[in-house]
Design a protein around this motif. Structure first.
Motif, PDB file in Angstrom:
ATOM      1  N   HIS A  63       0.823  -1.215   0.000  1.00 41.74           N
ATOM      2  CA  HIS A  63       0.000   0.000   0.000  1.00 41.74           C
ATOM      3  C   HIS A  63       0.861   1.270   0.000  1.00 41.74           C
ATOM      4  CE1 HIS A  63       0.811  -1.072   4.198  1.00 41.74           C
ATOM      5  NE2 HIS A  63       0.784   0.223   4.444  1.00 41.74           N
ATOM      6  N   TRP A  64       2.165   1.113   0.200  1.00 44.66           N
ATOM      7  CA  TRP A  64       3.057   2.279   0.195  1.00 44.66           C
ATOM      8  C   TRP A  64       3.480   2.707  -1.214  1.00 44.66           C
ATOM      9  CZ3 TRP A  64       4.898   5.334   4.182  1.00 44.66           C
ATOM     10  CH2 TRP A  64       4.670   4.880   5.485  1.00 44.66           C
ATOM     11  N   VAL A  65       3.315   1.804  -2.189  1.00 39.81           N
ATOM     12  CA  VAL A  65       3.909   2.032  -3.513  1.00 39.81           C
ATOM     13  C   VAL A  65       3.557   3.403  -4.098  1.00 39.81           C
ATOM     14  CG1 VAL A  65       3.870   1.253  -5.928  1.00 39.81           C
ATOM     15  CG2 VAL A  65       4.211  -0.403  -4.086  1.00 39.81           C
ATOM     16  N   LYS A  66       2.301   3.791  -3.974  1.00 43.28           N
ATOM     17  CA  LYS A  66       1.878   5.053  -4.608  1.00 43.28           C
ATOM     18  C   LYS A  66       2.501   6.288  -3.953  1.00 43.28           C
ATOM     19  CE  LYS A  66      -2.598   5.199  -2.178  1.00 43.28           C
ATOM     20  NZ  LYS A  66      -2.549   3.841  -1.588  1.00 43.28           N
ATOM     21  N   MET A  67       3.127   6.116  -2.806  1.00 44.63           N
ATOM     22  CA  MET A  67       3.757   7.252  -2.126  1.00 44.63           C
ATOM     23  C   MET A  67       5.122   7.630  -2.722  1.00 44.63           C
ATOM     24  SD  MET A  67       1.747   8.310   0.214  1.00 44.63           S
ATOM     25  CE  MET A  67       2.841   9.313   1.224  1.00 44.63           C
ATOM     26  N   CYS A  68       5.679   6.771  -3.577  1.00 44.84           N
ATOM     27  CA  CYS A  68       7.013   7.049  -4.133  1.00 44.84           C
ATOM     28  C   CYS A  68       6.980   8.300  -4.990  1.00 44.84           C
ATOM     29  CB  CYS A  68       7.483   5.865  -4.972  1.00 44.84           C
ATOM     30  SG  CYS A  68       8.964   6.236  -5.939  1.00 44.84           S
ATOM     31  N   MET A  69       7.954   9.201  -4.775  1.00 43.43           N
ATOM     32  CA  MET A  69       7.977  10.445  -5.562  1.00 43.43           C
ATOM     33  C   MET A  69       9.117  10.449  -6.587  1.00 43.43           C
ATOM     34  SD  MET A  69       9.318  13.204  -2.803  1.00 43.43           S
ATOM     35  CE  MET A  69      10.926  13.089  -2.045  1.00 43.43           C
ATOM     36  N   GLN A  70       9.676   9.265  -6.846  1.00 40.41           N
ATOM     37  CA  GLN A  70      10.642   9.114  -7.936  1.00 40.41           C
ATOM     38  C   GLN A  70      11.932   9.924  -7.756  1.00 40.41           C
ATOM     39  OE1 GLN A  70      10.314   7.010 -10.951  1.00 40.41           O
ATOM     40  NE2 GLN A  70       9.074   6.076  -9.347  1.00 40.41           N
ATOM     41  N   CYS A  71      12.416  10.038  -6.539  1.00 43.08           N
ATOM     42  CA  CYS A  71      13.654  10.811  -6.339  1.00 43.08           C
ATOM     43  C   CYS A  71      14.887   9.992  -6.682  1.00 43.08           C
ATOM     44  CB  CYS A  71      13.740  11.342  -4.909  1.00 43.08           C
ATOM     45  SG  CYS A  71      14.105  10.067  -3.667  1.00 43.08           S
ATOM     46  N   GLY A  72      14.787   8.650  -6.550  1.00 42.80           N
ATOM     47  CA  GLY A  72      15.907   7.792  -6.944  1.00 42.80           C
ATOM     48  C   GLY A  72      16.966   7.559  -5.881  1.00 42.80           C
ATOM     49  N   VAL A  73      16.752   8.068  -4.673  1.00 39.77           N
ATOM     50  CA  VAL A  73      17.741   7.861  -3.611  1.00 39.77           C
ATOM     51  C   VAL A  73      17.922   6.366  -3.321  1.00 39.77           C
ATOM     52  CG1 VAL A  73      18.126   8.144  -1.118  1.00 39.77           C
ATOM     53  CG2 VAL A  73      17.598  10.128  -2.512  1.00 39.77           C
ATOM     54  N   CYS A  74      16.808   5.607  -3.368  1.00 34.14           N
ATOM     55  CA  CYS A  74      16.893   4.160  -3.101  1.00 34.14           C
ATOM     56  C   CYS A  74      17.817   3.484  -4.103  1.00 34.14           C
ATOM     57  CB  CYS A  74      15.493   3.530  -3.160  1.00 34.14           C
ATOM     58  SG  CYS A  74      14.533   3.927  -4.634  1.00 34.14           S
ATOM     59  N   SER A  75      17.634   3.810  -5.373  1.00 33.15           N
ATOM     60  CA  SER A  75      18.436   3.164  -6.414  1.00 33.15           C
ATOM     61  C   SER A  75      19.908   3.492  -6.236  1.00 33.15           C
ATOM     62  CB  SER A  75      17.951   3.610  -7.794  1.00 33.15           C
ATOM     63  OG  SER A  75      16.567   3.407  -7.905  1.00 33.15           O
ATOM     64  N   GLY A  76      20.194   4.748  -5.876  1.00 34.52           N
ATOM     65  CA  GLY A  76      21.573   5.167  -5.694  1.00 34.52           C
ATOM     66  C   GLY A  76      22.203   4.635  -4.415  1.00 34.52           C
ATOM     67  N   SER A  77      21.361   4.146  -3.494  1.00 31.59           N
ATOM     68  CA  SER A  77      21.869   3.684  -2.197  1.00 31.59           C
ATOM     69  C   SER A  77      22.086   2.182  -2.137  1.00 31.59           C
ATOM     70  CB  SER A  77      20.876   4.052  -1.089  1.00 31.59           C
ATOM     71  OG  SER A  77      20.694   5.445  -1.039  1.00 31.59           O
ATOM     72  N   CYS A  78      21.656   1.481  -3.160  1.00 31.78           N
ATOM     73  CA  CYS A  78      21.656   0.022  -3.126  1.00 31.78           C
ATOM     74  C   CYS A  78      23.047  -0.547  -3.420  1.00 31.78           C
ATOM     75  CB  CYS A  78      20.657  -0.510  -4.147  1.00 31.78           C
ATOM     76  SG  CYS A  78      20.580  -2.303  -4.197  1.00 31.78           S
ATOM     77  N   PRO A  79      23.553  -1.434  -2.535  1.00 29.68           N
ATOM     78  CA  PRO A  79      24.898  -1.975  -2.753  1.00 29.68           C
ATOM     79  C   PRO A  79      25.023  -2.762  -4.063  1.00 29.68           C
ATOM     80  CG  PRO A  79      23.812  -3.123  -0.925  1.00 29.68           C
ATOM     81  CD  PRO A  79      22.970  -1.929  -1.267  1.00 29.68           C
ATOM     82  N   PRO A 130      23.832  -1.498  -9.444  1.00 26.47           N
ATOM     83  CA  PRO A 130      24.108  -1.682 -10.871  1.00 26.47           C
ATOM     84  C   PRO A 130      23.642  -3.037 -11.418  1.00 26.47           C
ATOM     85  CG  PRO A 130      26.061  -0.872  -9.706  1.00 26.47           C
ATOM     86  CD  PRO A 130      25.049  -1.239  -8.664  1.00 26.47           C
ATOM     87  N   ASP A 131      23.376  -4.000 -10.508  1.00 25.45           N
ATOM     88  CA  ASP A 131      22.962  -5.324 -10.964  1.00 25.45           C
ATOM     89  C   ASP A 131      21.450  -5.472 -11.105  1.00 25.45           C
ATOM     90  OD1 ASP A 131      25.630  -6.496 -10.987  1.00 25.45           O
ATOM     91  OD2 ASP A 131      25.561  -6.234  -8.819  1.00 25.45           O
ATOM     92  N   TRP A 132      20.709  -4.437 -10.747  1.00 20.45           N
ATOM     93  CA  TRP A 132      19.251  -4.499 -10.905  1.00 20.45           C
ATOM     94  C   TRP A 132      18.895  -4.066 -12.328  1.00 20.45           C
ATOM     95  CZ3 TRP A 132      15.412  -3.957  -6.498  1.00 20.45           C
ATOM     96  CH2 TRP A 132      15.982  -4.233  -5.256  1.00 20.45           C
ATOM     97  N   CYS A 153      18.180  -7.890  -3.756  1.00 21.44           N
ATOM     98  CA  CYS A 153      18.144  -7.201  -2.454  1.00 21.44           C
ATOM     99  C   CYS A 153      18.937  -7.992  -1.420  1.00 21.44           C
ATOM    100  CB  CYS A 153      16.694  -7.032  -1.995  1.00 21.44           C
ATOM    101  SG  CYS A 153      16.582  -6.369  -0.310  1.00 21.44           S
ATOM    102  N   THR A 154      19.901  -7.312  -0.771  1.00 25.93           N
ATOM    103  CA  THR A 154      20.724  -7.967   0.254  1.00 25.93           C
ATOM    104  C   THR A 154      20.173  -7.733   1.662  1.00 25.93           C
ATOM    105  OG1 THR A 154      22.137  -6.035   0.559  1.00 25.93           O
ATOM    106  CG2 THR A 154      22.824  -7.622  -1.121  1.00 25.93           C
ATOM    107  N   SER A 155      19.035  -7.034   1.752  1.00 29.20           N
ATOM    108  CA  SER A 155      18.439  -6.682   3.046  1.00 29.20           C
ATOM    109  C   SER A 155      19.380  -5.815   3.886  1.00 29.20           C
ATOM    110  CB  SER A 155      18.047  -7.932   3.854  1.00 29.20           C
ATOM    111  OG  SER A 155      17.268  -8.787   3.079  1.00 29.20           O
ATOM    112  N   CYS A 156      19.984  -4.818   3.241  1.00 24.77           N
ATOM    113  CA  CYS A 156      20.895  -3.927   3.972  1.00 24.77           C
ATOM    114  C   CYS A 156      20.142  -2.751   4.587  1.00 24.77           C
ATOM    115  CB  CYS A 156      22.014  -3.423   3.064  1.00 24.77           C
ATOM    116  SG  CYS A 156      21.545  -2.055   1.984  1.00 24.77           S
ATOM    117  N   TYR A 157      18.919  -2.507   4.107  1.00 26.26           N
ATOM    118  CA  TYR A 157      18.025  -1.462   4.647  1.00 26.26           C
ATOM    119  C   TYR A 157      18.516  -0.029   4.431  1.00 26.26           C
ATOM    120  CZ  TYR A 157      15.527  -5.353   6.772  1.00 26.26           C
ATOM    121  OH  TYR A 157      14.825  -6.520   6.966  1.00 26.26           O
ATOM    122  N   ASN A 158      19.496   0.141   3.557  1.00 21.84           N
ATOM    123  CA  ASN A 158      19.960   1.491   3.219  1.00 21.84           C
ATOM    124  C   ASN A 158      18.828   2.327   2.636  1.00 21.84           C
ATOM    125  OD1 ASN A 158      22.292   2.954   3.511  1.00 21.84           O
ATOM    126  ND2 ASN A 158      23.456   1.725   2.055  1.00 21.84           N
TER     127      ASN A 158
END
Lengths: 207, 301
Positions: A28-44, A47-49, A77-82
């Protein structure tokens, strides 16, 4: 394609966002994403996604059901929670990725050969059997999952690690016979079976 | 110091002849010196770990953790649950949070647990904490100094906090990007902490070290390289998965990248045990594949 998957396609037609909201953990959280991209840039493993989390969120809203559920992305996902601690909207991104992976796996359309999907299944069956991890059985099952010959090759490649663990008494060489879990594994099996039944009923997935 | 008691959730890797058995040995010794009593939750089970979600789903995973919490409430009432493993802590705490937030999930969990004659009450009567919280909040840095007999002077430590002891819950008052408690612990017992260690909170790959070894070993290589770059003698960590991943793959990384890594990876509890005059065996130093010789030397004095 599995029957459960076909049933879900028919139930939700073109509303994939609604399907995710109703069936995916924290969906139910999905629609709250504002497309900033911080998650993608934070993922260890970013580049493999094929599709990083931010993109997955947009694809869900755009109804790209097959692309989302069959991608290997969430399985990186490595479950790093970044992503969780950095998301400005505080979306539980890690859990949503886990939820999407689990949902795709339950529908039978997750990538069959993805090593993390296969390992995760081996892991759960390992802990569900006795209630506690049997580390020797877990490693062997993983190495030998593609048959005997590749298993021997994998085991040899890991031999130095295994020997180090044995020498320092951090691996039980007899665990296949002597591993002990909870006192009454059968009772635990009953709990897990019932939990699965309730979860499937709530999500409308017939087992 | 008055004796402190906790309901203890040791977790699978801490068992005898399991991958973090030496962590447990050193925790036992450390707690004895600090007058901490750990009452093991009887018949505890696995938390589901970080990879359990894929096959386990939501409710079965929460039931695993709820069973432990219920057993703790029943057998060790009014005691905080304490875990030494990051994943165990996270799993149990996450379940408690979710059940607290959702009446439906709580009702379903209670219905399932009834099959085993168990019940769960929650309402935050049972705080779920990590051992490092006990050390820095209940004992405090000054208290940690009290039983100290030997100083770890002369050893330079890269404090590798990793992920799950740090995120998503973290330790109160610490930042996610640069937590300081591990460095402070090192300094408390006289060691030199590399406070600006670059890879302090970088992911080692976690469970994916098994399924995606190449990608994970790239992470581990960076973690070790940064420790060397800053002149570390050894790495210290609070997490059994971090410890294992960063220690055991060094040979494979050396082969693949042409590096010459050979750096010990220790637990905070091993440092404290040695500082409290525990011998090498009590500190579980015989469980390190890459021996922490400087710690062994101090322990032998």
């Amino acid at each position: 394609m599995s029957d459960v998957n076909t049933a879900m396609v028919q139930k939700y037609r073109n509303d994939f966002l609604k399907e995710v909201e109703e069936n995916v953990e924290e969906g139910h959280w999905v629609k709250m994403c504002m497309q900033c991209g911080v998650c993608s840039g934070s993922c260890p493993f970013g580049p493999d996604w094929d599709h990083p989390p931010q993109e997955i969120f947009m694809m869900i809203r755009a109804g790209k059901r097959d692309e989302v559920l069959t991608t290997e992305s969430m399985w990186m996902c490595t479950s790093c929670y970044n992503c969780i601690v950095r998301c400005p909207r505080e979306l539980p991104i890690t859990h949503i990725m886990h939820g999407l992976a689990n949902y795709a796996h339950r529908l039978g359309i997750a990538p069959k050969m993805n090593p993390t999907r296969r390992f995760a299944k081996i892991f759960w069956n390992n802990i569900a059997k006795t209630g506690r991890v049997n580390e020797l059985a877990l490693s062997l099952k993983l190495y030998f999952m593609d048959g005997f010959m590749s298993g021997v090759k994998n085991a040899l490649a890991m031999a130095s690690v295994g020997i180090g663990m044995l020498k320092t008494k951090r691996l039980n060489p007899f665990a296949l016979i002597s591993h002990k879990g909870v006192k009454n594994p059968k009772e635990l099996h009953v709990l897990l079976k019932k939990a699965r039944e309730i979860e499937d009923r709530r999500k409308g997935i017939a087992s | 110091m008055a004796k402190k008691e906790y309901s203890f959730y040791p977790g699978c890797s801490s068992e005898r002849k399991a991958s973090a058995s030496n962590y447990m040995v050193s925790v036992d010794a450390m707690c004895e010196k600090l007058d901490i009593k750990l009452n093991e939750i009887p018949d505890w089970n696995c938390c589901g770990a970080s990879i359990g979600y894929a096959e386990g789903g939501e409710l079965p995973r929460h039931v695993m953790n709820a069973r432990n919490i219920a057993l703790s409430e029943q057998n060790n009432p009014d005691q905080d649950i304490v875990a030494t493993c990051a994943a165990c802590w996270l799993g149990a705490k996450e379940t408690a949070d979710r059940l607290d937030a959702s009446e439906q999930l709580l009702a379903d969990t209670k219905e399932v647990l009834k099959e085993a004659g168990l019940d769960i009450h929650l309402k935050n009567e049972t705080p779920i904490r990590h051992m490092v919280e006990v050390l820095i909040e209940d004992i405090g840095y000054e208290g940690l100094k009290e039983p100290m007999v030997k100083s770890l002077e002369g050893i330079k430590f890269a404090g590798y906090v990793g992920c799950q002891t740090n995120r998503p819950f973290g330790i109160d008052g610490e930042s996610f990007e640069n937590p300081m408690y591990l460095d402070k612990m090192v300094e408390t017992v006289g060691g030199e902490a590399i406070t600006d260690y670059d890879k302090k909170v970088t992911c080692c790959g976690g469970a994916l070290a098994f399924s995606e070894p190449e990608k994970s070993q790239k992470q581990i290589k960076d973690i070790i390289e940064a420790a060397y770059d800053q002149g570390a003698d050894m790495i210290v960590t609070p997490c059994p998965v971090c410890q294992m991943n960063v220690e055991v793959y060094q040979d494979q990384i050396n082969k693949h990248y042409g590096t010459k890594f050979h750096i010990p990876v220790t637990y905070y509890s091993q440092l404290l045990t040695v500082a409290y005059c525990g011998n090498a065996k009590e500190a579980g130093l015989d469980g390190n594949i890459i021996r922490a010789k400087q710690l062994e030397e101090i322990a032998a004095k």
